[in-house]
Design an enzyme around this catalytic site. Structure first.
Site, PDB file in Angstrom:
ATOM      1  N   GLY A  64       1.304  -1.192  -0.162  1.00  0.00           N
ATOM      2  CA  GLY A  64      -0.092   0.057   0.016  1.00  0.00           C
ATOM      3  C   GLY A  64       1.009   1.394  -0.352  1.00  0.00           C
ATOM      4  O   GLY A  64       2.589   1.602   0.203  1.00  0.00           O
ATOM      5  N   CYS A 120       5.441  -6.061   1.867  1.00  0.00           N
ATOM      6  CA  CYS A 120       5.860  -5.054   1.613  1.00  0.00           C
ATOM      7  C   CYS A 120       5.058  -3.900   3.240  1.00  0.00           C
ATOM      8  O   CYS A 120       5.507  -4.382   4.228  1.00  0.00           O
ATOM      9  CB  CYS A 120       5.167  -4.021   0.233  1.00  0.00           C
ATOM     10  SG  CYS A 120       5.621  -2.652   0.222  1.00  0.00           S
ATOM     11  N   TYR A 121       3.909  -3.123   2.731  1.00  0.00           N
ATOM     12  CA  TYR A 121       3.512  -2.476   4.053  1.00  0.00           C
ATOM     13  C   TYR A 121       2.217  -4.236   4.483  1.00  0.00           C
ATOM     14  O   TYR A 121       2.577  -3.900   5.876  1.00  0.00           O
ATOM     15  CB  TYR A 121       1.844  -2.074   2.835  1.00  0.00           C
ATOM     16  CG  TYR A 121       1.029  -1.042   4.144  1.00  0.00           C
ATOM     17  CD1 TYR A 121       1.909  -0.162   4.285  1.00  0.00           C
ATOM     18  CD2 TYR A 121      -0.141  -1.829   4.458  1.00  0.00           C
ATOM     19  CE1 TYR A 121       0.724   0.759   5.178  1.00  0.00           C
ATOM     20  CE2 TYR A 121      -1.477  -1.272   5.507  1.00  0.00           C
ATOM     21  CZ  TYR A 121      -0.576   0.261   5.871  1.00  0.00           C
ATOM     22  OH  TYR A 121      -1.694   1.070   6.447  1.00  0.00           O
ATOM     23  N   HIS A 130       7.687  -7.522  -3.384  1.00  0.00           N
ATOM     24  CA  HIS A 130       7.422  -7.673  -4.049  1.00  0.00           C
ATOM     25  C   HIS A 130       6.818  -9.771  -4.757  1.00  0.00           C
ATOM     26  O   HIS A 130       7.540  -9.641  -6.571  1.00  0.00           O
ATOM     27  CB  HIS A 130       6.506  -6.642  -5.089  1.00  0.00           C
ATOM     28  CG  HIS A 130       5.724  -5.900  -4.482  1.00  0.00           C
ATOM     29  ND1 HIS A 130       5.055  -5.396  -3.777  1.00  0.00           N
ATOM     30  CD2 HIS A 130       6.399  -4.859  -3.885  1.00  0.00           C
ATOM     31  CE1 HIS A 130       4.766  -4.487  -3.354  1.00  0.00           C
ATOM     32  NE2 HIS A 130       6.075  -4.397  -3.293  1.00  0.00           N
ATOM     33  N   GLU A 160       5.329 -10.837  -6.545  1.00  0.00           N
ATOM     34  CA  GLU A 160       3.742 -10.947  -7.576  1.00  0.00           C
ATOM     35  C   GLU A 160       4.553 -10.082  -8.930  1.00  0.00           C
ATOM     36  O   GLU A 160       4.038 -10.501 -10.166  1.00  0.00           O
ATOM     37  CB  GLU A 160       2.129 -10.486  -7.196  1.00  0.00           C
ATOM     38  CG  GLU A 160       2.311  -9.184  -7.120  1.00  0.00           C
ATOM     39  CD  GLU A 160       3.343  -8.761  -6.139  1.00  0.00           C
ATOM     40  OE1 GLU A 160       3.841  -9.635  -4.904  1.00  0.00           O
ATOM     41  OE2 GLU A 160       2.983  -7.397  -5.169  1.00  0.00           O
ATOM     42  N   SER A 213      -9.327   0.966 -31.717  1.00  0.00           N
ATOM     43  CA  SER A 213      -7.759   2.100 -32.390  1.00  0.00           C
ATOM     44  C   SER A 213      -6.915   1.083 -33.159  1.00  0.00           C
ATOM     45  O   SER A 213      -6.213   1.599 -32.967  1.00  0.00           O
ATOM     46  CB  SER A 213      -6.929   2.454 -30.698  1.00  0.00           C
ATOM     47  OG  SER A 213      -6.547   1.289 -30.167  1.00  0.00           O
ATOM     48  N   ASP A 249      -5.220  -4.151 -28.106  1.00  0.00           N
ATOM     49  CA  ASP A 249      -6.085  -4.126 -26.365  1.00  0.00           C
ATOM     50  C   ASP A 249      -8.550  -4.125 -27.177  1.00  0.00           C
ATOM     51  O   ASP A 249      -8.893  -4.809 -27.209  1.00  0.00           O
ATOM     52  CB  ASP A 249      -6.513  -3.582 -25.668  1.00  0.00           C
ATOM     53  CG  ASP A 249      -5.079  -3.856 -24.853  1.00  0.00           C
ATOM     54  OD1 ASP A 249      -4.214  -4.582 -25.071  1.00  0.00           O
ATOM     55  OD2 ASP A 249      -4.332  -2.663 -24.327  1.00  0.00           O
ATOM     56  N   LYS A 292      -1.588  -7.542 -20.155  1.00  0.00           N
ATOM     57  CA  LYS A 292      -1.247  -7.726 -21.798  1.00  0.00           C
ATOM     58  C   LYS A 292      -1.126  -8.434 -21.902  1.00  0.00           C
ATOM     59  O   LYS A 292      -1.497  -9.055 -23.393  1.00  0.00           O
ATOM     60  CB  LYS A 292       0.118  -6.599 -21.878  1.00  0.00           C
ATOM     61  CG  LYS A 292      -0.088  -6.363 -23.012  1.00  0.00           C
ATOM     62  CD  LYS A 292      -1.071  -5.510 -24.085  1.00  0.00           C
ATOM     63  CE  LYS A 292      -0.917  -3.996 -24.399  1.00  0.00           C
ATOM     64  NZ  LYS A 292      -2.009  -3.265 -23.970  1.00  0.00           N
TER      65      LYS A 292
END
Ligand code: XMP
Length: 513
Positions: free
Chosen positions: A51, A78-79, A171, A173, A226, A230, A369
């Site tokens: 966080g 972390c936090y 982290h 992840e 576009s 995505d 992505k």
């Protein structure tokens, strides 16, 4: 099931994604909702997320200490680690050194959390980890021991194995953390669950398309198309789901790269017979951006102009729904959860006006992505589209520092074309997440022939990433950088200096604005 308590990290959702990839169901809950939620769900372990706040700040998000007595394994990241220390009478302080990016973790003690391939696990083992913090645990709580350390943080990993409570400052992840997924798998095993690898499947895509057919019914739908990865994949899924009820709209904002509109016509209109409606709105966008220099204002104006134009089209087509290719990193950087901070308002999320008259259909909103690209492969989209580098909706406007003008657009567009051509010639596209030019707005002195020159500075940014929640600047070969630089200053006379951006994310973001 793992419950992830969200203290507002940019990567909370990424923890969920990683667990999903190893077949572990999970839910993300607010700290204040946790005890209410667990009355109705069966869960096997808890992850406390990172966080942006300091645990010792007034109003910092927290959780009742009774969480440590419920008997389920806990992993604080972390936090989350700092909160464990803070709540159990350890000490957390602002670190002497803030760390953003790579660091080396020395594993001091064998632990179920750190079971990694044995060849790498001779103690003290060193692994590369990804950090993003200003605070650190200075004193660990009673009953805990330090199982990992770095050069700057003494207690980078702590454990109370009796109670199955673990805290790590880095982290796992984020893919830049070596053995990060393994560490998450280890925690899952501590929770008595069995992780199995499970990538995006054909069945999942078929199910998503069937869900779109069901949710749309007989409504007419338009799409914000576009030509990027995505929006192409989102629009193709909707086209496959509802066929003629769907009209993709391509708005040429004038902020696009060289050749973009032609390429799009070639692929989608000619190959797929998708009836893409092309609207030239260049003057509308540039007029609305006149005099605006603040990045967030630019993003908001562009979001608003896109939506106004699309709403006009929706009325013409009697459409109630608008398809957008929003993906998860767009959502989270636009402050997608309660305790997270708004990093930048992605034009298709935070940049949208409050009074929208049309509802959104965003089939890719929960995906990253690389997962979206996997969906593209499953749908048999040509590699040239699936592997295209991302291009942000606000386009070149957020690559021009200061006011956007036709002249600056022209300069950065030409520089961008040179960069992309040289990178393709060197066959480096596939190694990069993105590569582009930035109009920095900085003028410097130079010499051309025998004359003094006072011209613009173009910056080059090339990054490597897998999910763009973190990225490294690419170590491009000097010869390629030199070719790019020489071509830019030769072919674009108003530019007399080229610089290379060597910032990782965090702390830099990929785009400059
Ligand atoms: P940042 O700059 O946030 O970029 O590190 C992460 C990725 O997102 C792209 N990006 C956007 N994409 N609308 C988009 O569709 C936006 O407003 C936007 N802003 C950034 C950026 O190009 C990078 O790939």
């Amino acid at each position: 099931m793992i419950a992830i308590i969200d203290f507002g990290s940019q990567t909370t959702h990424l923890i969920g994604r990683r667990l999903r990839e190893i077949s572990i169901p999970n839910i993300i809950v607010e700290p204040a909702e946790f005890f209410e939620k667990i009355k109705t769900i069966k869960y096997d372990g808890v992850i406390l997320s990172g966080g942006p706040t300091s645990v010792y700040e007034k109003d910092a998000p927290t959780i009742d200490k009774k969480i440590f007595d419920i008997g389920k394994p806990i992993l604080g990241i972390c936090y989350g680690e700092q909160l464990i220390a803070h709540l159990l009478n350890g000490k957390v302080k602002s670190g002497k050194k803030k760390e953003y990016g790579p660091a080396t973790l020395t594993i001091l003690k064998k632990s179920p959390l750190f079971k990694i391939p044995s060849s790498s696990y001779e103690l003290p083992a060193k692994i590369a980890v990804w950090m993003n913090h200003g605070d650190e645990v200075q004193k660990i709580p009673n009953g805990f021991e330090t199982i990992g350390t770095t050069d700057t943080i003494p207690h980078a990993a702590i454990a109370n194995e009796m109670k199955n409570i673990y805290g790590i400052q880095f982290h796992p992840e984020v893919l830049h953390t070596q053995f990060g997924i393994q560490i998450l798998k280890n925690f899952v095993k501590i929770c008595q669950l069995v992780p199995t690898d499970k990538p995006i499947s054909k069945d999942l895509v078929t199910q998503k398309i069937a869900d779109i057919t069901d949710s749309v019914g007989n409504m007419n739908v338009i799409g914000a198309f576009s030509g990027g990865v995505d929006s192409s994949i989102a629009c193709l899924m909707v086209y496959m789901a509802i066929g003629k009820q769907f009209t993709p709209i391509y708005i040429d904002s004038g902020l696009m790269r060289e050749g973009e509109t032609e390429e799009l016509k070639n692929v989608f209109v000619n190959n797929y017979q998708m009836k893409v409606k092309i609207i030239d709105a260049t003057y509308r966008f540039i007029n609305n951006l006149k005099g605006v220099t603040d990045p967030e204002k630019k993003r908001k104006i562009i979001g608003q102009t896109f939506i106004e134009t699309l709403q006009e089209e929706a009325e013409k087509h009697g459409a109630k729904l608008l398809v957008q290719g929003t993906i998860y990193p767009d959502v989270i950087e636009s402050a997608g959860s309660k305790h997270s901070k708004n990093i930048k308002s992605h034009h298709n999320v935070g940049g949208l006006p409050k009074n929208m008259k049309i509802a959104l259909l965003e089939p890719l909103r929960d995906f990253y992505k690389d997962e979206v690209r996997r969906i593209g492969d499953i749908l048999d989209l040509p590699k040239s589209i699936v592997n295209r580098h991302p291009f942000p909706g606000p386009g070149l406007a957020i690559r021009i520092i200061g006011e956007v003008t036709h002249v600056k657009l022209n300069t950065v567009r030409r520089a961008d074309q040179i960069v992309r051509e040289e990178i393709s010639k060197a066959n480096l596209d596939k190694d990069l997440w993105q590569v582009f030019a930035i109009f920095t707005g900085v003028k410097t002195t130079g010499v051309r022939g025998d004359d003094r020159a006072y011209g613009e500075t173009i910056a080059i940014r090339a990054v490597e990433s897998l999910d763009v929640m973190s990225s490294n600047f690419a170590k491009l070969p000097w010869e390629v950088l030199e070719k790019i630089s020489v071509r830019i200053v030769t072919e674009i006379t108003e530019v007399n200096r080229v610089v290379y951006d060597v910032t990782n994310k965090p702390p830099g973001t990929v785009e400059w604005e």
